[in-house]
Design a protein around this motif. Structure first.
Motif, PDB file in Angstrom:
ATOM      1  N   ALA A 177       0.829  -1.206   0.000  1.00  0.00           N
ATOM      2  CA  ALA A 177       0.000   0.000   0.000  1.00  0.00           C
ATOM      3  C   ALA A 177       0.861   1.251   0.000  1.00  0.00           C
ATOM      4  N   VAL A 178       1.982   1.197   0.721  1.00  0.00           N
ATOM      5  CA  VAL A 178       2.876   2.352   0.780  1.00  0.00           C
ATOM      6  C   VAL A 178       3.548   2.577  -0.571  1.00  0.00           C
ATOM      7  N   GLU A 179       3.952   1.502  -1.244  1.00  0.00           N
ATOM      8  CA  GLU A 179       4.550   1.629  -2.578  1.00  0.00           C
ATOM      9  C   GLU A 179       3.570   2.282  -3.544  1.00  0.00           C
ATOM     10  N   THR A 180       2.294   1.891  -3.461  1.00  0.00           N
ATOM     11  CA  THR A 180       1.270   2.476  -4.334  1.00  0.00           C
ATOM     12  C   THR A 180       1.112   3.961  -4.053  1.00  0.00           C
ATOM     13  N   LEU A 181       1.066   4.327  -2.765  1.00  0.00           N
ATOM     14  CA  LEU A 181       0.932   5.734  -2.386  1.00  0.00           C
ATOM     15  C   LEU A 181       2.099   6.556  -2.925  1.00  0.00           C
ATOM     16  N   PHE A 182       3.312   6.086  -2.728  1.00  0.00           N
ATOM     17  CA  PHE A 182       4.475   6.860  -3.146  1.00  0.00           C
ATOM     18  C   PHE A 182       4.601   6.885  -4.675  1.00  0.00           C
ATOM     19  N   SER A 183       4.127   5.841  -5.338  1.00  0.00           N
ATOM     20  CA  SER A 183       4.079   5.853  -6.799  1.00  0.00           C
ATOM     21  C   SER A 183       3.075   6.894  -7.291  1.00  0.00           C
ATOM     22  N   ASP A 184       1.947   7.011  -6.591  1.00  0.00           N
ATOM     23  CA  ASP A 184       0.956   8.029  -6.951  1.00  0.00           C
ATOM     24  C   ASP A 184       1.528   9.431  -6.751  1.00  0.00           C
ATOM     25  N   MET A 185       2.382   9.613  -5.752  1.00  0.00           N
ATOM     26  CA  MET A 185       3.018  10.909  -5.560  1.00  0.00           C
ATOM     27  C   MET A 185       4.007  11.196  -6.695  1.00  0.00           C
ATOM     28  N   ASP A 186       4.739  10.181  -7.126  1.00  0.00           N
ATOM     29  CA  ASP A 186       5.625  10.355  -8.289  1.00  0.00           C
ATOM     30  C   ASP A 186       4.830  10.878  -9.476  1.00  0.00           C
ATOM     31  N   ASN A 187       3.636  10.311  -9.672  1.00  0.00           N
ATOM     32  CA  ASN A 187       2.766  10.733 -10.769  1.00  0.00           C
ATOM     33  C   ASN A 187       2.413  12.214 -10.653  1.00  0.00           C
ATOM     34  N   ILE A 188       2.161  12.684  -9.426  1.00  0.00           N
ATOM     35  CA  ILE A 188       1.846  14.101  -9.207  1.00  0.00           C
ATOM     36  C   ILE A 188       3.006  14.983  -9.643  1.00  0.00           C
ATOM     37  N   PHE A 189       4.223  14.623  -9.239  1.00  0.00           N
ATOM     38  CA  PHE A 189       5.386  15.447  -9.577  1.00  0.00           C
ATOM     39  C   PHE A 189       5.557  15.545 -11.097  1.00  0.00           C
ATOM     40  N   ILE A 190       5.474  14.406 -11.770  1.00  0.00           N
ATOM     41  CA  ILE A 190       5.703  14.391 -13.218  1.00  0.00           C
ATOM     42  C   ILE A 190       4.591  15.092 -13.973  1.00  0.00           C
ATOM     43  N   ARG A 191       3.334  14.770 -13.660  1.00  0.00           N
ATOM     44  CA  ARG A 191       2.211  15.360 -14.399  1.00  0.00           C
ATOM     45  C   ARG A 191       2.151  16.873 -14.198  1.00  0.00           C
ATOM     46  N   SER A 192       2.424  17.326 -12.989  1.00  0.00           N
ATOM     47  CA  SER A 192       2.385  18.772 -12.753  1.00  0.00           C
ATOM     48  C   SER A 192       3.464  19.489 -13.554  1.00  0.00           C
ATOM     49  N   LEU A 193       4.649  18.902 -13.647  1.00  0.00           N
ATOM     50  CA  LEU A 193       5.716  19.505 -14.444  1.00  0.00           C
ATOM     51  C   LEU A 193       5.392  19.451 -15.934  1.00  0.00           C
ATOM     52  N   GLN A 194       4.805  18.346 -16.377  1.00  0.00           N
ATOM     53  CA  GLN A 194       4.410  18.252 -17.781  1.00  0.00           C
ATOM     54  C   GLN A 194       3.348  19.289 -18.139  1.00  0.00           C
ATOM     55  N   SER A 195       2.504  19.638 -17.154  1.00  0.00           N
ATOM     56  CA  SER A 195       1.422  20.590 -17.428  1.00  0.00           C
ATOM     57  C   SER A 195       1.949  21.984 -17.757  1.00  0.00           C
ATOM     58  N   VAL A 196       3.175  22.299 -17.318  1.00  0.00           N
ATOM     59  CA  VAL A 196       3.752  23.613 -17.609  1.00  0.00           C
ATOM     60  C   VAL A 196       4.962  23.503 -18.540  1.00  0.00           C
ATOM     61  N   GLN A 197       5.175  22.327 -19.092  1.00  0.00           N
ATOM     62  CA  GLN A 197       6.380  22.098 -19.904  1.00  0.00           C
ATOM     63  C   GLN A 197       6.455  23.043 -21.094  1.00  0.00           C
ATOM     64  N   LYS A 198       5.306  23.398 -21.647  1.00  0.00           N
ATOM     65  CA  LYS A 198       5.308  24.239 -22.843  1.00  0.00           C
ATOM     66  C   LYS A 198       4.971  25.695 -22.553  1.00  0.00           C
ATOM     67  N   VAL A 199       4.883  26.050 -21.288  1.00  0.00           N
ATOM     68  CA  VAL A 199       4.626  27.461 -20.969  1.00  0.00           C
ATOM     69  C   VAL A 199       5.738  28.081 -20.139  1.00  0.00           C
ATOM     70  N   ILE A 200       6.484  27.267 -19.386  1.00  0.00           N
ATOM     71  CA  ILE A 200       7.627  27.813 -18.637  1.00  0.00           C
ATOM     72  C   ILE A 200       8.707  28.251 -19.627  1.00  0.00           C
ATOM     73  N   ILE A 201       9.197  29.461 -19.448  1.00  0.00           N
ATOM     74  CA  ILE A 201      10.286  29.956 -20.291  1.00  0.00           C
ATOM     75  C   ILE A 201      11.588  29.402 -19.735  1.00  0.00           C
ATOM     76  N   SER A 202      12.098  28.395 -20.387  1.00  0.00           N
ATOM     77  CA  SER A 202      13.327  27.774 -19.914  1.00  0.00           C
ATOM     78  C   SER A 202      14.532  28.574 -20.390  1.00  0.00           C
ATOM     79  N   ASP A 203      15.640  28.331 -19.755  1.00  0.00           N
ATOM     80  CA  ASP A 203      16.868  29.042 -20.083  1.00  0.00           C
ATOM     81  C   ASP A 203      18.019  28.233 -19.515  1.00  0.00           C
ATOM     82  N   LYS A 204      19.095  28.104 -20.258  1.00  0.00           N
ATOM     83  CA  LYS A 204      20.221  27.283 -19.809  1.00  0.00           C
ATOM     84  C   LYS A 204      20.845  27.809 -18.521  1.00  0.00           C
TER      85      LYS A 204
END
Length: 488
Positions: free
Chosen positions: A339-366
């Motif tokens: 159950a703990v592995e599932t919970l922490f995997s779901d948190m991984d999903n939050i981190f990735i999906r939230s970053l993907q949601s702004v991937q094309k709007v954040i002005i990146s810079d080296k």
């Protein structure tokens, strides 16, 4: 337009520099780490710098007018607020969810269902009222879009509690500043939080995003492309100062005693309740009444440590947090490792999906990187919810344990930013950071990951696991030195 140049090194590459000039205005753990880093030299006032851990106000005022040499690094992306402003975060997540539903179907889009139903106020007031009337009696929470540390937050169950706020907001429509002072989001309140010792908590998790666009030429797209994100193994659970209850909600907007207010969970110490708050605590609450909304008893309960130090249960040596290792072990003992592995995997999903949601709007810079502080709430069904993302997570320590965590976090952040040019770029772990996304998911196993669904793909994340960073760093840099000698 006048441009200020930084890092100008007369042709020298950064690995040839005798020292790295740094600047910051933050006088906390960060300054300690920077001053103790070998070969780094502090720059005062207007001196040229190679590394600047800046605040967001400097970024707004100076970024577009500052020339930076190739090796220079600063600690924020130009429009970081696309993820860290509460209204923008929700807007981007909603848009990304619709995109996923169109391109990959409802099942894939459902992976974005990790934030409560949210409306921006006042512009979505009528949509909010429509939703409010569909579900009478449930609790809602109002949050200012651009404030932090729990300031300005209140709960309500009746529309009349926000009518005066709406009238006040109408009168400020003529404000044209970049960040309107009192725009809010109305969000459905999570009424069934997971409790430990009868107390509510949230989790603070650290994600480091590096700007590493490999595209070149006149059509360079300045986004998170490829997105490269690191997850830190350590974090903490921040507990409320009082037992959780919804029974205190009355006809007026309530004191926000349900936010994570740190305290020590110690079985030998009695639990504190609102009735036991010392006078100085109540004075602080009265000083934080909602400005100009006319809501009478709209007191706001701050989440910063300054308030917690007035609590009779505050322990200056232990602080007010559980480290994530302890939290993960507690959950495993109560619910089992699966159950703990599932919970922490779901948190991984939050981190990735939230970053993907702004991937094309954040002005990146080296030149830019960002250390985000994620706030996650767990409910009774062990479902994680994203509360908010912080662009400037607190780096001030509330205890010795907290100081050690943040010191190691910052040291490892600087290792990955790599001003010394020691890394190869192929590392999957640096200290307490694990590379979880590199233009795609990163596998714990070596080689090309199997994403067909037929294999046993496991993401390269170890949140709340053992952090043997000192051993790993010693082995890593020993290996890198060996490779350098062999190639030299």
């Amino acid at each position: 337009q006048n441009y200020k140049g930084h890092g100008l090194s007369k042709g020298k590459e950064r690995e040839q520099r005798a020292s790295i000039r740094f600047k910051t205005t933050l006088m906390n753990t960060l300054m300690d780490v920077l001053r103790h880093r070998p070969g780094w030299v502090e720059v005062k006032d207007e001196g040229e710098w190679d590394f600047y851990w800046c605040d967001v106000s400097w970024l707004r005022e100076n970024f577009d007018h500052t020339y930076m040499d190739e090796h220079v690094r600063i600690s924020h992306f130009r429009n970081h607020y696309e993820l860290t402003r509460k209204n923008y975060m929700v807007k981007n997540l909603k848009r990304f969810r619709k995109q996923l539903e169109r391109e990959a179907g409802k099942l894939e889009a459902a992976k974005c269902d990790f934030f409560p139903k949210t409306f921006e106020m006042p512009c979505e007031y009528h949509l909010f009222v429509e939703e409010f009337r569909k579900n009478p009696g449930i609790t809602w929470i109002m949050k200012p879009v651009a404030r932090s540390q729990g300031k300005g937050i209140f709960l309500f169950r009746k529309l009349k509690d926000i009518m005066d706020w709406r009238k006040d907001a109408r009168s400020s429509d003529d404000q044209k500043e970049e960040i309107p002072v009192e725009n809010y989001v109305a969000q459905r309140y999570i009424e069934n939080p997971y409790l430990i010792g009868g107390r509510k908590f949230d989790l603070r998790v650290y994600v480091l995003v590096m700007s590493v666009s490999n595209k070149t030429g006149p059509l360079l797209q300045r986004w998170y492309i490829p997105l490269r994100a690191w997850l830190y193994r350590d974090g903490f659970a921040r507990f409320s100062n009082t037992r959780f209850t919804l029974s205190s909600i009355d006809d007026q907007c309530i004191l926000e005693s349900h936010l994570p207010i740190p305290c020590v969970l110690c079985p030998t110490r009695p639990l504190a309740g609102p009735e036991r708050a010392p006078p100085s605590y109540n004075v602080l609450l009265r000083a934080c009444r909602m400005p100009s909304f006319g809501l009478g008893t709209g007191d706001v309960h701050l989440t910063n440590v300054a308030v917690q130090k007035t609590s009779p249960d505050y322990h200056p040596k232990k602080g007010c947090k559980w480290m994530l290792q302890r939290f993960r072990q507690y959950l495993a003992s109560k619910h089992g490792p699966e159950a703990v592995e599932t919970l922490f995997s779901d948190m991984d999903n939050i981190f990735i999906r939230s970053l993907q949601s702004v991937q094309k709007v954040i002005i990146s810079d080296k030149h830019c990187f960002e250390l985000y502080g994620y706030d996650i709430l767990i409910d009774q069904d062990l479902k994680p919810w994203l509360l908010e993302v912080n662009a400037s997570p607190s780096l001030t320590a509330s205890s010795q344990e907290d100081y050690e965590l943040k010191t190691c976090l910052l040291e490892d952040t600087l290792h990955i930013v790599d001003m010394e040019a020691r890394l190869t770029g192929r590392e999957k772990r640096v200290g307490g950071f694990d590379l979880m996304w590199n233009d795609g998911p990163v596998s714990r196993e070596e080689g090309t990951p199997d994403l067909s669904g037929m294999g046993s793909f496991v993401t390269n994340t170890h949140l709340g696991c053992i952090n043997d960073r000192k051993i790993q760093l010693r082995q890593l840099f020993h290996s890198l030195q060996g490779q350098k000698k062999a190639s030299g």
